[in-house]
Motif scaffolding. Structure first.
Motif, PDB file in Angstrom:
ATOM      1  N   ALA A  75       0.838  -1.200   0.000  1.00 52.05           N
ATOM      2  CA  ALA A  75       0.000   0.000   0.000  1.00 52.05           C
ATOM      3  C   ALA A  75       0.871   1.247   0.000  1.00 52.05           C
ATOM      4  CB  ALA A  75      -0.917  -0.003   1.219  1.00 52.05           C
ATOM      5  N   LYS A  76       0.244   2.397  -0.188  1.00 49.34           N
ATOM      6  CA  LYS A  76       0.938   3.678  -0.109  1.00 49.34           C
ATOM      7  C   LYS A  76       0.582   4.444   1.154  1.00 49.34           C
ATOM      8  CE  LYS A  76       1.477   4.581  -5.067  1.00 49.34           C
ATOM      9  NZ  LYS A  76       1.212   5.554  -6.169  1.00 49.34           N
ATOM     10  N   VAL A  77      -0.642   4.253   1.647  1.00 49.32           N
ATOM     11  CA  VAL A  77      -1.155   5.049   2.763  1.00 49.32           C
ATOM     12  C   VAL A  77      -1.852   4.137   3.762  1.00 49.32           C
ATOM     13  CG1 VAL A  77      -2.597   7.009   3.444  1.00 49.32           C
ATOM     14  CG2 VAL A  77      -1.628   6.921   1.126  1.00 49.32           C
ATOM     15  N   VAL A  78      -1.562   4.333   5.042  1.00 53.22           N
ATOM     16  CA  VAL A  78      -2.301   3.665   6.114  1.00 53.22           C
ATOM     17  C   VAL A  78      -3.149   4.704   6.827  1.00 53.22           C
ATOM     18  CG1 VAL A  78      -2.146   2.446   8.313  1.00 53.22           C
ATOM     19  CG2 VAL A  78      -0.575   1.860   6.446  1.00 53.22           C
ATOM     20  N   ALA A  99       6.756  -0.819   6.339  1.00 58.75           N
ATOM     21  CA  ALA A  99       6.104  -1.233   5.092  1.00 58.75           C
ATOM     22  C   ALA A  99       6.259  -0.206   3.978  1.00 58.75           C
ATOM     23  CB  ALA A  99       4.622  -1.483   5.351  1.00 58.75           C
ATOM     24  N   GLY A 100       6.876   0.949   4.301  1.00 59.34           N
ATOM     25  CA  GLY A 100       7.064   1.994   3.294  1.00 59.34           C
ATOM     26  C   GLY A 100       5.810   2.779   2.981  1.00 59.34           C
ATOM     27  N   CYS A 101       4.950   2.956   4.000  1.00 56.01           N
ATOM     28  CA  CYS A 101       3.675   3.652   3.805  1.00 56.01           C
ATOM     29  C   CYS A 101       3.647   4.982   4.551  1.00 56.01           C
ATOM     30  CB  CYS A 101       2.512   2.805   4.340  1.00 56.01           C
ATOM     31  SG  CYS A 101       2.280   1.224   3.517  1.00 56.01           S
ATOM     32  N   HIS A 102       2.935   5.954   3.989  1.00 53.10           N
ATOM     33  CA  HIS A 102       2.537   7.122   4.758  1.00 53.10           C
ATOM     34  C   HIS A 102       1.567   6.667   5.850  1.00 53.10           C
ATOM     35  CE1 HIS A 102       4.222   9.737   1.643  1.00 53.10           C
ATOM     36  NE2 HIS A 102       3.538   9.050   0.744  1.00 53.10           N
ATOM     37  N   GLU A 122      11.722  11.990  12.428  1.00 53.13           N
ATOM     38  CA  GLU A 122      12.926  12.025  11.614  1.00 53.13           C
ATOM     39  C   GLU A 122      13.058  10.765  10.759  1.00 53.13           C
ATOM     40  OE1 GLU A 122      16.499  13.161   9.839  1.00 53.13           O
ATOM     41  OE2 GLU A 122      14.855  14.283  10.763  1.00 53.13           O
ATOM     42  N   LEU A 123      12.662   9.629  11.288  1.00 53.32           N
ATOM     43  CA  LEU A 123      12.727   8.384  10.516  1.00 53.32           C
ATOM     44  C   LEU A 123      11.815   8.449   9.297  1.00 53.32           C
ATOM     45  CD1 LEU A 123      12.746   5.799  13.452  1.00 53.32           C
ATOM     46  CD2 LEU A 123      14.694   6.492  12.021  1.00 53.32           C
ATOM     47  N   TYR A 124      10.617   8.981   9.479  1.00 53.42           N
ATOM     48  CA  TYR A 124       9.701   9.138   8.344  1.00 53.42           C
ATOM     49  C   TYR A 124      10.274  10.137   7.339  1.00 53.42           C
ATOM     50  CZ  TYR A 124       5.595   6.335   9.546  1.00 53.42           C
ATOM     51  OH  TYR A 124       4.725   5.282   9.762  1.00 53.42           O
TER      52      TYR A 124
END
Length: 377
Positions: A75-78, A99-102, A122-124
């Motif tokens: 997915a792209k967004v949670v 998971a690489g999601c917003h 900062e990680l995001y």
């Protein structure tokens, strides 16, 4: 693994289903994630509008980082609705990052929001992803009002109020999840922003809000401090921000306030497991079941931001209806931008800073959910 761009986590809950309503309305495919697939199927069949035209899947998943990471991947967004967030939220934030999601969510729990900022902001940012708590009626409407006030030069101090009326008097009509979050605030510290620094509200702080829209003053509480002081803490435009929440029924708000005194006297020093039991009992007695869908004829809100400068002042107001339905719309509005890669900010940022307060307001206005008014004082 998710096959569609948006994940709705907490899909069997009241707010999760409203988010799905709006995703369907916007023709956005989604993955519904919850602990029980059977429960999701039953509730969607009962509650989700236009389900027959939706493109979706259901994934059953336990609430732990590894399981959620697997479910979110692809997915792209949670869109996260699982609360109280101070208890459950950081697990989901970590899983979305892996998971690489917003990650966007619906809570204004200040303690959780500070933890998201400090532990994951900062990680995001490094991952090029957005993590944006509190993208919901509370407190996006108040933040939109604050941003409208800040459009006027010289404004650097904000006072905001969020005033609501439910389908019945007081807090009736509030969801089970929201009620749990409300009473979690009994053991949380509540902060406001003063001269660029967060300050703790004195115990039992309350407000009497005098509004031109009501005959009598509205009794209001800090409501955990709200998300706004956190979002404005590092904003160079803002020196001070004090926020509060009130329901039109002063008697109910006074009862919530008195429960705060009772907590301090009887429960504050108990072991956390005993406190958990007390909160569960209060939630079950206050909100035993999921409320019906909101009606525009009954659910009304007015969010006000009074902005002050040295010699200037402005009052910005956002009038609204159906708070939970509006929350679903805000989540869909954010998902549209994130799917298309259109965000002004990555890392930790509010909805207004990530997408623009004028975009969010326009999305709500076009759908009959909000109207803004700005007056120079």
């Amino acid at each position: 693994m998710a096959n569609y761009p948006v994940v709705v986590y907490g899909a069997s809950g009241y707010t999760g289903m409203l988010i799905m309503d709006w995703l369907i309305d916007q023709n956005i495919p989604f993955t519904a994630v919850a602990r029980s697939a059977r429960r999701v199927q039953e509730m969607m069949a009962q509650r989700v509008v236009r389900l027959e035209s939706a493109t979706y899947e259901i994934i059953e998943c336990e609430h732990d980082v590894d399981a959620l990471t697997k479910a979110f991947t692809g997915a792209k967004v949670v869109c996260n609705t699982v609360g109280p967030f101070v208890n459950y939220g950081l697990t989901t934030v970590e899983a979305a990052l892996k998971a690489g999601c917003h990650h966007i969510d619906t809570t204004g729990e200040q303690e959780y929001i500070r933890a998201v900022r400090d532990e994951f902001g900062e990680l995001y940012r490094q991952a090029g992803l957005l993590v944006s708590p509190s993208l919901a009626y509370m407190y996006s409407f108040a933040e939109i009002a604050a941003e409208l006030a800040l459009e006027h030069p010289g404004i650097d101090a904000l006072e905001t109020s969020t005033l609501c009326r439910g389908p019945r008097e007081g807090v009736a009509g509030v969801t089970v999840g929201s009620t749990a979050s409300i009473f979690e605030m009994l053991r949380a510290r509540q902060h406001y922003l003063w001269d660029g620094k967060l300050k703790e509200h004195p115990a039992h702080t309350s407000f009497q809000i005098t509004s031109p829209h009501f005959m009598q003053p509205v009794f209001a509480l800090p409501w955990g401090g709200t998300s706004l002081p956190i979002y404005f803490e590092n904003d160079p435009r803002v020196r001070s921000c004090v926020s509060c929440v009130g329901f039109y029924d002063n008697n109910v708000m006074q009862s919530v306030h008195q429960l705060g005194y009772k907590w301090e006297e009887e429960y504050k020093d108990l072991p956390r497991t005993h406190q958990d039991a007390v909160i569960r009992q209060v939630v079950e007695s206050t909100t035993p079941s999921m409320p019906p869908r909101e009606r525009t004829t009954q659910v009304r809100m007015v969010d006000t931001a009074i902005g002050r400068g040295q010699l200037s002042a402005v009052r910005a107001e956002v009038f609204g209806t159906t708070a939970y339905i509006a929350t679903g719309a805000l989540q869909a509005a954010a998902a549209i931008k994130l799917i298309d890669g259109e965000t002004h900010k990555v890392g930790f940022a509010s909805g207004s800073k990530a997408f623009g307060h004028r975009y969010l307001l326009g999305f709500l206005e076009e759908r009959g959910l909000a109207r803004a008014s700005v007056t120079r004082l």
